[in-house]
Scaffold this motif. Structure first.
Motif, PDB file in Angstrom:
ATOM      1  N   ILE A  28       0.832  -1.193   0.000  1.00 19.41           N
ATOM      2  CA  ILE A  28       0.000   0.000   0.000  1.00 19.41           C
ATOM      3  C   ILE A  28       0.869   1.246   0.000  1.00 19.41           C
ATOM      4  O   ILE A  28       0.603   2.224  -0.702  1.00 19.41           O
ATOM      5  N   GLY A  29       1.947   1.200   0.781  1.00 20.48           N
ATOM      6  CA  GLY A  29       2.867   2.336   0.810  1.00 20.48           C
ATOM      7  C   GLY A  29       3.461   2.600  -0.555  1.00 20.48           C
ATOM      8  O   GLY A  29       3.585   3.758  -0.989  1.00 20.48           O
ATOM      9  N   CYS A  30       3.816   1.542  -1.300  1.00 13.22           N
ATOM     10  CA  CYS A  30       4.351   1.700  -2.658  1.00 13.22           C
ATOM     11  C   CYS A  30       3.306   2.303  -3.590  1.00 13.22           C
ATOM     12  O   CYS A  30       3.624   3.124  -4.445  1.00 13.22           O
ATOM     13  N   LEU A  31       2.045   1.880  -3.424  1.00 12.04           N
ATOM     14  CA  LEU A  31       0.973   2.414  -4.257  1.00 12.04           C
ATOM     15  C   LEU A  31       0.837   3.915  -4.062  1.00 12.04           C
ATOM     16  O   LEU A  31       0.743   4.678  -5.018  1.00 12.04           O
ATOM     17  N   PHE A  32       0.861   4.357  -2.807  1.00  6.68           N
ATOM     18  CA  PHE A  32       0.806   5.794  -2.530  1.00  6.68           C
ATOM     19  C   PHE A  32       2.004   6.513  -3.113  1.00  6.68           C
ATOM     20  O   PHE A  32       1.902   7.606  -3.655  1.00  6.68           O
ATOM     21  N   ALA A  33       3.167   5.892  -3.036  1.00  5.79           N
ATOM     22  CA  ALA A  33       4.387   6.519  -3.554  1.00  5.79           C
ATOM     23  C   ALA A  33       4.303   6.712  -5.054  1.00  5.79           C
ATOM     24  O   ALA A  33       4.723   7.741  -5.588  1.00  5.79           O
ATOM     25  N   VAL A  34       3.736   5.721  -5.777  1.00  9.04           N
ATOM     26  CA  VAL A  34       3.595   5.840  -7.232  1.00  9.04           C
ATOM     27  C   VAL A  34       2.655   6.982  -7.582  1.00  9.04           C
ATOM     28  O   VAL A  34       2.933   7.803  -8.454  1.00  9.04           O
ATOM     29  N   VAL A  35       1.529   7.056  -6.881  1.00  8.56           N
ATOM     30  CA  VAL A  35       0.549   8.092  -7.174  1.00  8.56           C
ATOM     31  C   VAL A  35       1.106   9.479  -6.902  1.00  8.56           C
ATOM     32  O   VAL A  35       0.918  10.413  -7.651  1.00  8.56           O
ATOM     33  N   PHE A  36       1.863   9.621  -5.826  1.00  2.64           N
ATOM     34  CA  PHE A  36       2.356  10.943  -5.437  1.00  2.64           C
ATOM     35  C   PHE A  36       3.678  11.292  -6.080  1.00  2.64           C
ATOM     36  O   PHE A  36       4.299  12.281  -5.741  1.00  2.64           O
ATOM     37  N   SER A  37       4.130  10.464  -7.032  1.00  2.00           N
ATOM     38  CA  SER A  37       5.312  10.835  -7.805  1.00  2.00           C
ATOM     39  C   SER A  37       4.957  11.776  -8.958  1.00  2.00           C
ATOM     40  O   SER A  37       5.815  12.244  -9.676  1.00  2.00           O
ATOM     41  N   THR A  38       3.640  12.096  -9.154  1.00  2.00           N
ATOM     42  CA  THR A  38       3.182  12.972 -10.242  1.00  2.00           C
ATOM     43  C   THR A  38       3.380  14.433  -9.871  1.00  2.00           C
ATOM     44  O   THR A  38       3.549  14.772  -8.703  1.00  2.00           O
ATOM     45  N   LYS A 291       2.135  -0.630  14.751  1.00  2.40           N
ATOM     46  CA  LYS A 291       1.138   0.352  15.194  1.00  2.40           C
ATOM     47  C   LYS A 291       0.098   0.566  14.081  1.00  2.40           C
ATOM     48  O   LYS A 291       0.365   0.340  12.913  1.00  2.40           O
ATOM     49  N   TRP A 292      -1.054   0.998  14.521  1.00  2.00           N
ATOM     50  CA  TRP A 292      -2.118   1.290  13.575  1.00  2.00           C
ATOM     51  C   TRP A 292      -1.768   2.558  12.769  1.00  2.00           C
ATOM     52  O   TRP A 292      -1.359   3.572  13.319  1.00  2.00           O
ATOM     53  N   ALA A 293      -1.936   2.464  11.457  1.00  2.00           N
ATOM     54  CA  ALA A 293      -1.682   3.609  10.572  1.00  2.00           C
ATOM     55  C   ALA A 293      -2.959   4.381  10.268  1.00  2.00           C
ATOM     56  O   ALA A 293      -2.927   5.360   9.526  1.00  2.00           O
ATOM     57  N   GLY A 294      -4.082   3.930  10.825  1.00  2.00           N
ATOM     58  CA  GLY A 294      -5.353   4.598  10.579  1.00  2.00           C
ATOM     59  C   GLY A 294      -6.326   4.301  11.688  1.00  2.00           C
ATOM     60  O   GLY A 294      -5.924   4.037  12.834  1.00  2.00           O
ATOM     61  N   LEU A 295      -7.615   4.312  11.356  1.00  2.00           N
ATOM     62  CA  LEU A 295      -8.683   4.071  12.325  1.00  2.00           C
ATOM     63  C   LEU A 295      -9.428   2.795  11.966  1.00  2.00           C
ATOM     64  O   LEU A 295      -9.650   2.508  10.782  1.00  2.00           O
ATOM     65  N   LEU A 296      -9.834   2.073  13.001  1.00  2.00           N
ATOM     66  CA  LEU A 296     -10.738   0.941  12.818  1.00  2.00           C
ATOM     67  C   LEU A 296     -12.047   1.335  13.465  1.00  2.00           C
ATOM     68  O   LEU A 296     -12.117   1.526  14.681  1.00  2.00           O
ATOM     69  N   ILE A 297     -13.102   1.514  12.622  1.00  2.00           N
ATOM     70  CA  ILE A 297     -14.405   1.992  13.090  1.00  2.00           C
ATOM     71  C   ILE A 297     -15.394   0.844  12.993  1.00  2.00           C
ATOM     72  O   ILE A 297     -15.653   0.321  11.906  1.00  2.00           O
ATOM     73  N   LYS A 298     -15.929   0.467  14.145  1.00  2.00           N
ATOM     74  CA  LYS A 298     -16.881  -0.653  14.188  1.00  2.00           C
ATOM     75  C   LYS A 298     -18.246  -0.176  13.700  1.00  2.00           C
ATOM     76  O   LYS A 298     -18.714   0.899  14.054  1.00  2.00           O
ATOM     77  N   ALA A 299     -18.893  -1.013  12.879  1.00  2.00           N
ATOM     78  CA  ALA A 299     -20.228  -0.697  12.377  1.00  2.00           C
ATOM     79  C   ALA A 299     -20.884  -1.968  11.880  1.00  2.00           C
ATOM     80  O   ALA A 299     -20.215  -3.000  11.680  1.00  2.00           O
ATOM     81  N   GLN A 378      -0.666  11.648   3.498  1.00  2.00           N
ATOM     82  CA  GLN A 378      -0.192  12.893   2.907  1.00  2.00           C
ATOM     83  C   GLN A 378       1.165  12.628   2.267  1.00  2.00           C
ATOM     84  O   GLN A 378       2.111  12.268   2.965  1.00  2.00           O
ATOM     85  N   ASP A 379       1.231  12.821   0.930  1.00  2.00           N
ATOM     86  CA  ASP A 379       2.453  12.543   0.169  1.00  2.00           C
ATOM     87  C   ASP A 379       2.975  11.129   0.426  1.00  2.00           C
ATOM     88  O   ASP A 379       4.183  10.890   0.506  1.00  2.00           O
ATOM     89  N   GLY A 380       2.035  10.197   0.572  1.00  2.00           N
ATOM     90  CA  GLY A 380       2.393   8.795   0.716  1.00  2.00           C
ATOM     91  C   GLY A 380       2.596   8.338   2.141  1.00  2.00           C
ATOM     92  O   GLY A 380       2.732   7.140   2.394  1.00  2.00           O
ATOM     93  N   SER A 381       2.631   9.248   3.123  1.00  2.00           N
ATOM     94  CA  SER A 381       2.870   8.880   4.522  1.00  2.00           C
ATOM     95  C   SER A 381       1.579   8.982   5.316  1.00  2.00           C
ATOM     96  O   SER A 381       0.828   9.956   5.173  1.00  2.00           O
ATOM     97  N   PRO A 382       1.298   7.987   6.176  1.00  2.00           N
ATOM     98  CA  PRO A 382       0.081   8.023   6.995  1.00  2.00           C
ATOM     99  C   PRO A 382       0.079   9.221   7.949  1.00  2.00           C
ATOM    100  O   PRO A 382       1.122   9.621   8.476  1.00  2.00           O
ATOM    101  N   VAL A 383      -1.098   9.820   8.138  1.00  2.00           N
ATOM    102  CA  VAL A 383      -1.291  10.906   9.096  1.00  2.00           C
ATOM    103  C   VAL A 383      -2.490  10.555   9.966  1.00  2.00           C
ATOM    104  O   VAL A 383      -3.312   9.705   9.607  1.00  2.00           O
ATOM    105  N   ASP A 384      -2.594  11.217  11.114  1.00  2.00           N
ATOM    106  CA  ASP A 384      -3.688  10.942  12.038  1.00  2.00           C
ATOM    107  C   ASP A 384      -4.995  11.448  11.441  1.00  2.00           C
ATOM    108  O   ASP A 384      -5.170  12.661  11.258  1.00  2.00           O
TER     109      ASP A 384
END
Length: 398
Positions: A28-38, A291-299, A378-384
Motif C-alpha cells: 500500500i505504501g508503494c501504491l501511494f508513492a507511485v501516485v504521489f510521484s506525479t 502500530k495502527w496507521a489509521g482508524l478501525l471503526i466498528k459498524a 499525505q504525500d504517501g505517509s500516513p497521518v492521524d
C-alpha cells in the motif's frame, strides 16, 4: 476537476501477494508513492497572468477592429459619393450629347441654307453679268442709242427708266442675298464654335468620369483589403475570447481544487462512517510491535461508507490484509483509504464527491471484525485522520 493523465492505473485482476500482512502494508505504501510521484497541482496565478495578457490582446484586437470598421465605413461613404458623382457626370454627358446633336443639326440646316443662298447669288450674278455683257456689246451708251433710235421720246424715256430699274433691282437683290449669306455663314461659324465648346465640355466630363472611376477602383481594392483584415481580426478575437473562456474555466477549476486542498489541510473533511472507534492512529496492535496507521471503526455490515472529500478513485480491488479496498486521490498530495468492505461501488478513474457512497461495511480482511478500516495519507505517509476530520457527519448521497 483536472486529473493527472500520468497516473498508473491499478491492475484489473486482484493483487494477491505471497507476503504477510506487514508486506501488504508495504505494498500500500508503494501504491501511494507511485501516485504521489506525479507533478503538484498547477498554480492558478500563472493562468491568471495569462488571462491578463489575453485580455490585453482582446482589447487591442477590439480597438483594431473598431478602427478598421470606422475606416471601412468612411470608404463606403466615399465610394457612394464617387458613385453619385459618376452618375451626375454621366447625366451631364448625356445632356451635352443631346445638345451637340441639336447644334449639329442646326449647323447642317444653316449650311444647307447657306449653300442655297450661294447658288441664288451665283445665279443672279450670272443673269446680271449676261445683261451687262449684252449692254456692253451694244455700245458704250446703250441708253443714248435707244433714245436716238426711237421716234417717240416718251417711249424712249420709259424704256431707259425700265433698264435702270431692272439693273438696280438685280444689284439690290444680289446684295441682299449676299448679306443673308453672310449672316448664315456667321451663324454656321457661331454654331460650329458652340459645338466645339460643348464637345470640349463633354471631353472634360469624360476625363472626370474616368478619374472618378479610377479613384473608386483604388478605394474598392482598399475596401476589400480592409474587409479581409477585419475578417482575420474577428477570427483572432473569437479565438482569443475562446482561449480566455478556457483559461478562466481552468483558473476556476484550479481555485476549486486549491480550495478543496485548503479544506483538507485545515481539517474540514467529514467522517466516512458513524460508529465506535475500536483502534486509533498510532496505537499498538494487539499482536507484535506494529502500530495502527489509521482508524478501525466498528459498524454493522451493509452500512454505507462515504467519501470524506472530492477526489478520483485510483484503486478499487481486493488486497490481502485490507480486504476489498478503495483508495481516493484528493489532490495536493492527500489520499484516503477505505478497507475491509463488503462491496465496492466505484471503479478506478471515476470521480466522487463528499457524501458519495464508496462501499458498504463488511468483514473482508484479516481483521476478523465487521467495520471500516480508514487511513489518510499525505504525500504517501500516513497521518492521524482525527486531526483532519471534523465532527460533522456527511449524509450519504448515493
Amino acid at each position: 476537476m483536472i486529473r493527472n493523465k500520468n497516473r498508473v492505473a491499478c491492475p484489473s485482476t486482484p493483487f494477491r501477494p505471497k507476503f504477510k500482512r506487514d508486506c501488504c502494508c508495504a505494498a500500500i505504501g508503494c501504491l501511494f508513492a507511485v501516485v504521489f510521484s506525479t507533478p503538484a497541482l498547477a498554480d492558478s496565478h500563472g493562468y491568471e497572468n495569462q488571462i491578463s495578457t489575453v485580455d490585453e490582446r482582446i482589447q487591442d484586437t477590439r480597438d483594431s477592429i473598431r478602427s478598421k470598421e470606422s475606416e471601412k465605413a468612411s470608404l463606403r461613404r466615399l465610394l457612394e459619393n464617387y458613385d453619385k458623382q459618376i452618375a451626375a457626370v454621366k447625366r451631364q454627358r448625356q445632356l451635352l450629347k443631346k445638345k451637340i446633336a441639336r447644334l449639329s443639326e442646326t449647323k447642317s440646316e444653316e449650311q444647307s441654307r447657306g449653300d442655297k443662298l450661294k447658288r441664288g447669288v451665283r445665279r443672279r450674278s450670272d443673269v446680271l453679268a449676261k445683261q451687262l455683257r449684252a449692254m456692253y456689246q451694244a455700245g458704250r451708251n446703250p441708253h443714248l442709242r435707244t433714245l436716238l433710235s426711237m421716234d417717240d421720246p416718251t417711249a424712249s424715256a420709259r424704256l431707259i427708266h425700265y433698264y435702270k430699274q431692272v439693273t438696280e433691282h438685280q444689284v439690290a437683290d444680289i446684295e441682299s442675298a449676299r448679306i443673308d449669306l453672310g449672316k448664315v455663314m456667321n451663324a454656321v461659324t457661331a454654331t460650329a464654335a458652340q459645338e466645339a465648346q460643348v464637345q470640349h465640355e463633354q471631353d472634360a466630363l469624360k476625363a472626370r468620369e474616368a478619374e472618378l472611376a479610377q479613384l473608386a477602383k483604388k478605394r474598392s481594392r482598399l475596401l476589400v483589403k480592409i474587409e479581409s483584415t477585419l475578417s482575420a481580426e474577428q477570427q483572432r478575437l473569437s479565438a482569443l475570447e475562446s482561449d480566455r473562456i478556457k483559461l478562466q474555466a481552468l483558473v476556476d477549476e484550479l481555485r476549486q481544487e486549491q480550495q478543496a486542498a485548503s479544506e483538507i489541510a485545515s481539517g474540514r473533511m467529514a467522517w466516512p462512517l458513524v460508529g465506535q472507534i475500536k483502534a486509533r492512529y498510532g496505537e499498538k496492535k494487539a499482536q507484535g510491535t506494529a502500530k495502527w496507521a489509521g482508524l478501525l471503526i466498528k459498524a454493522l455490515k451493509g452500512n454505507p461508507v462515504v467519501a470524506v472529500h472530492e477526489g478520483e478513485v485510483v484503486y478499487a480491488e481486493w488486497l490481502r490484509g485490507f480486504g476489498l479496498l478503495i483508495i481516493v486521490d484528493h489532490n495536493n498530495g492527500m489520499m484516503s483509504l477505505y478497507g475491509n468492505n463488503d462491496k465496492l461501488m466505484y471503479n478506478v478513474g471515476e470521480t466522487v464527491l463528499p457524501g458519495d457512497v464508496l462501499a458498504t461495511v463488511g468483514n473482508s480482511s484479516s481483521l476478523n471484525e465487521t467495520g471500516l478500516y480508514f487511513e489518510l495519507r499525505q504525500d504517501g505517509s500516513p497521518v492521524d485522520p482525527i486531526s483532519l476530520l471534523t465532527r460533522k457527519i456527511v449524509a450519504a448521497k448515493r
